[in-house]
Write an enzyme that holds these catalytic residues in place. Sequence first.
Site, PDB file in Angstrom:
ATOM      1  N   SER A 140      14.752 -38.696  15.523  1.00 37.60           N
ATOM      2  CA  SER A 140      15.618 -37.530  15.326  1.00 37.60           C
ATOM      3  C   SER A 140      14.816 -36.230  15.354  1.00 37.60           C
ATOM      4  O   SER A 140      13.624 -36.218  15.013  1.00 37.60           O
ATOM      5  CB  SER A 140      16.312 -37.634  13.964  1.00 37.60           C
ATOM      6  OG  SER A 140      17.005 -36.450  13.665  1.00 37.60           O
ATOM      7  N   TYR A 153      15.453 -38.839   5.240  1.00 35.00           N
ATOM      8  CA  TYR A 153      15.705 -39.077   6.675  1.00 35.00           C
ATOM      9  C   TYR A 153      14.553 -38.533   7.526  1.00 35.00           C
ATOM     10  O   TYR A 153      14.081 -39.201   8.450  1.00 35.00           O
ATOM     11  CB  TYR A 153      17.026 -38.397   7.023  1.00 35.00           C
ATOM     12  CG  TYR A 153      17.573 -38.657   8.401  1.00 35.00           C
ATOM     13  CD1 TYR A 153      18.239 -39.854   8.701  1.00 35.00           C
ATOM     14  CD2 TYR A 153      17.469 -37.684   9.398  1.00 35.00           C
ATOM     15  CE1 TYR A 153      18.774 -40.056   9.962  1.00 35.00           C
ATOM     16  CE2 TYR A 153      18.004 -37.889  10.652  1.00 35.00           C
ATOM     17  CZ  TYR A 153      18.664 -39.077  10.935  1.00 35.00           C
ATOM     18  OH  TYR A 153      19.199 -39.277  12.190  1.00 35.00           O
TER      19      TYR A 153
END
Length: 242
Positions: A140, A153
């Site tokens: 990501s 994350y």
Amino acid sequence: MKCALVTGGSRGIGRAVCYKMAQMGYYVLVNYKSNIAEADKTLAQIKQDGGDGELLQFDVADKNEINQLLGNWIETNNDKYIEVLINNAGIKDDVLMVWMQDEQWDNVIKTSLDGFFYVTRLVLNDMLSRKYGRIVNVVSLSGLKGLPGQINYSAAKAGVIGATKALAQEVGRKGITVNAVAPGFIKTDMTEGLDEKELKSIIPVKRFGTPEEVAYAVGFLASAEAAYITGQVLSINGGLYS
Ligand code: NAP
């Protein structure tokens, strides 16, 4: 029979990647955690389009399940070989660090980072003995840049980026490439609650991306022709980050 295993293939980016793998001629192993209805839809569409595959349920955050269910599949399917592995399964659980609970940290890290490790280690053996393999990790923008509210994350995805670069160097001479794609904002269930109208103003191409646009890049990195590209992170973010 040559197979592609896509973790988190029941929805979103993973589903589009499953379709891409089927188009590339792979027998697709559609992994999912719990949403069997959506996983069934993915497999049905693959079959309707002339491809083939099967569902393979296991929780990538649970190493015992991985070893049992995926390990058992590998042992009992001697006629099949996982040539392509797409580590796509992931979750987010956003909150500022001061309020982050132990479970929020653990679950996100376990799903992305531990999931990458335990699934890849199992699949790697066959790739090494056959001297060919393609591994693509879905990371990501958050793992490259770091985003507030996402320390779990960001850390998980940054961890997978480091592992991608390290593993690429370990297995390069065995004909195995290891790369990552780093999506920005992609229209899936994961981004459903976000304000697209507001966010698209900061994206140079002025829109969210589609799962198919990510799948296209994954398909490229998983192709035989991409043999000289390894240890790379390809951003798919409409120009948001450079
Ligand atoms: P999504 O629509 O929420 O789908 C998540 C998929 O992962 C589902 O198939 C889900 O299975 C599966 N999954 C979740 N936890 C799992 C577990 N423990 N074991 C096995 N499967 C599990 O998410 P998405 O947007 O497609 O995201 C896919 C990947 O892209 C993730 O790694 C995410 O971090 C990354 N990413 C997404 C974006 C974005 O904007 N959407 C941006 C950057 C990176 P079930 O259906 O069974 O729940």
